[in-house]
Design a protein around this motif. Structure first.
Motif, mmCIF file in Angstrom:
data_model
loop_
_atom_site.group_PDB
_atom_site.id
_atom_site.type_symbol
_atom_site.label_atom_id
_atom_site.label_comp_id
_atom_site.label_asym_id
_atom_site.label_seq_id
_atom_site.Cartn_x
_atom_site.Cartn_y
_atom_site.Cartn_z
ATOM 1 N N MET A 127 0.733 -1.259 0.077
ATOM 2 C CA MET A 127 -0.108 0.046 0.117
ATOM 3 C C MET A 127 0.778 1.194 -0.046
ATOM 4 S SD MET A 127 -3.287 0.774 2.373
ATOM 5 C CE MET A 127 -2.787 0.522 3.724
ATOM 6 N N LEU A 128 2.080 1.135 0.541
ATOM 7 C CA LEU A 128 3.056 2.200 0.779
ATOM 8 C C LEU A 128 3.441 2.634 -0.747
ATOM 9 C CD1 LEU A 128 4.799 1.785 3.916
ATOM 10 C CD2 LEU A 128 3.329 3.448 3.541
ATOM 11 N N ILE A 129 3.561 1.488 -1.491
ATOM 12 C CA ILE A 129 4.060 1.967 -2.812
ATOM 13 C C ILE A 129 2.933 2.612 -3.768
ATOM 14 C CG2 ILE A 129 4.793 0.808 -5.177
ATOM 15 C CD1 ILE A 129 5.802 -1.504 -3.508
ATOM 16 N N GLY A 130 1.572 2.266 -3.514
ATOM 17 C CA GLY A 130 0.615 3.071 -4.224
ATOM 18 C C GLY A 130 0.665 4.300 -3.694
ATOM 19 N N PHE A 131 0.805 4.609 -2.324
ATOM 20 C CA PHE A 131 0.653 6.134 -1.762
ATOM 21 C C PHE A 131 1.990 6.799 -2.249
ATOM 22 C CE2 PHE A 131 1.817 9.271 1.517
ATOM 23 C CZ PHE A 131 0.287 9.676 1.682
ATOM 24 N N PHE A 132 2.938 6.230 -2.613
ATOM 25 C CA PHE A 132 4.317 6.868 -3.224
ATOM 26 C C PHE A 132 3.903 7.160 -4.421
ATOM 27 C CE2 PHE A 132 8.377 6.864 -5.423
ATOM 28 C CZ PHE A 132 9.078 7.893 -4.526
ATOM 29 N N GLY A 133 2.894 6.449 -5.292
ATOM 30 C CA GLY A 133 2.615 6.712 -6.591
ATOM 31 C C GLY A 133 1.822 7.874 -6.730
ATOM 32 N N ILE B 80 -8.596 -3.303 -0.562
ATOM 33 C CA ILE B 80 -9.494 -2.378 -1.051
ATOM 34 C C ILE B 80 -8.776 -0.974 -1.304
ATOM 35 C CG2 ILE B 80 -11.660 -1.022 -1.068
ATOM 36 C CD1 ILE B 80 -12.726 -3.529 0.307
ATOM 37 N N ALA B 81 -7.873 -0.653 -0.461
ATOM 38 C CA ALA B 81 -7.359 0.846 -0.370
ATOM 39 C C ALA B 81 -6.546 1.166 -1.788
ATOM 40 C CB ALA B 81 -6.323 1.114 0.678
ATOM 41 N N PRO B 82 -5.810 0.226 -2.205
ATOM 42 C CA PRO B 82 -5.116 0.635 -3.536
ATOM 43 C C PRO B 82 -5.834 0.870 -4.576
ATOM 44 C CG PRO B 82 -3.924 -1.232 -2.530
ATOM 45 C CD PRO B 82 -5.204 -1.097 -1.750
ATOM 46 N N PHE B 83 -6.986 0.133 -4.689
ATOM 47 C CA PHE B 83 -7.810 0.433 -5.759
ATOM 48 C C PHE B 83 -8.542 1.712 -5.866
ATOM 49 C CE2 PHE B 83 -7.648 -4.030 -5.736
ATOM 50 C CZ PHE B 83 -7.840 -4.349 -6.966
ATOM 51 N N ILE B 84 -8.635 2.435 -4.514
ATOM 52 C CA ILE B 84 -9.133 3.833 -4.166
ATOM 53 C C ILE B 84 -8.016 4.676 -4.800
ATOM 54 C CG2 ILE B 84 -9.804 5.342 -2.577
ATOM 55 C CD1 ILE B 84 -10.621 3.284 -0.655
ATOM 56 N N ILE C 19 -0.544 -6.376 -3.837
ATOM 57 C CA ILE C 19 -1.565 -6.660 -3.055
ATOM 58 C C ILE C 19 -2.180 -7.819 -3.225
ATOM 59 C CG2 ILE C 19 -3.396 -5.992 -1.572
ATOM 60 C CD1 ILE C 19 -1.599 -3.312 -1.450
ATOM 61 N N VAL C 20 -2.836 -7.834 -4.544
ATOM 62 C CA VAL C 20 -3.863 -8.946 -4.934
ATOM 63 C C VAL C 20 -3.134 -10.233 -4.830
ATOM 64 C CG1 VAL C 20 -5.287 -9.571 -6.998
ATOM 65 C CG2 VAL C 20 -5.426 -7.435 -6.218
ATOM 66 N N ARG C 21 -1.721 -10.215 -5.407
ATOM 67 C CA ARG C 21 -0.947 -11.374 -5.487
ATOM 68 C C ARG C 21 -0.696 -12.069 -4.099
ATOM 69 N NH1 ARG C 21 3.511 -11.153 -10.204
ATOM 70 N NH2 ARG C 21 2.261 -11.436 -11.825
ATOM 71 N N ASN C 22 -0.513 -11.138 -3.005
ATOM 72 C CA ASN C 22 -0.234 -11.360 -1.702
ATOM 73 C C ASN C 22 -1.467 -11.782 -0.895
ATOM 74 O OD1 ASN C 22 2.500 -10.801 -1.759
ATOM 75 N ND2 ASN C 22 2.425 -8.956 -0.921
ATOM 76 N N GLU C 23 -2.558 -11.396 -1.290
ATOM 77 C CA GLU C 23 -3.760 -11.755 -0.700
ATOM 78 C C GLU C 23 -4.327 -13.202 -1.375
ATOM 79 O OE1 GLU C 23 -6.156 -10.470 1.571
ATOM 80 O OE2 GLU C 23 -4.563 -8.951 2.093
#
Length: 157
Positions: free
Chosen positions: A1-7, A110-114, A151-155
């Motif tokens: 999720m931090l990677i997405g936030f950095f994006g 769900i958060a990265p999809f947001i 994240i999807v792969r890890n889930e």
């Protein structure tokens, strides 16, 4: 999720020197409040239906908004009415789908999809106003998409 936030940060960082810093502070405050709302929706989804949550969320918001915007409110012009209706419609749809998603899955999934909202809004910016995405947008979008795949792969494991 931090990677997405950095994006997200990479996408926004391109405009740091062109915009007043106070707007970024408001953006961060808004993100924190949105995160708190998502956590609240997740907790409420254990005992209440998603439609019930969305109804009370919008009812409370409709009552409280007058406290913040009553002093500067202006009657919108008729030509923009369709845009306001679209904003309202898509906002309600987002809340309903988010409430359903949070009732069935974890916030971490769900958060990265947001975060993809930034990608879609930039795409619509290009369609509506002709603003071309720059290299910062492309790099940030790749980071967001990478975080979603990760994240999807890890889930799934």
């Amino acid at each position: 999720m931090l990677i997405g936030f950095f994006g997200i940060f990479v996408i926004v960082s391109n405009s740091l020197e062109n915009t007043n810093f106070i707007y970024y502070i408001f953006g961060v405050i808004s993100a924190v409040l949105a995160a708190l709302a998502y956590i609240g929706i997740k907790k409420l989804s254990k005992d209440h239906s998603p439609l019930n949550i969305v109804f009370y969320f919008h009812l409370f918001g409709s009552l409280v908004i007058f406290l913040f915007f009553s002093h500067g409110w202006k009657l919108p012009i008729y030509q923009n009415l369709y845009l306001l209706i679209l904003v309202g419609l898509f906002g309600v749809l987002f809340q309903v789908f988010l409430s359903y998603a949070l009732s069935f899955s974890s916030m971490q999934l769900i958060a990265p999809f947001i975060f993809t909202g930034v990608i879609f809004s930039t795409f619509l910016d290009w369609l509506y106003w002709g603003e071309l995405p720059n290299n910062f947008f492309i790099l940030g979008s790749v980071l967001i998409m990478f975080s979603i795949v990760k994240i999807v792969r890890n889930e799934g494991k």
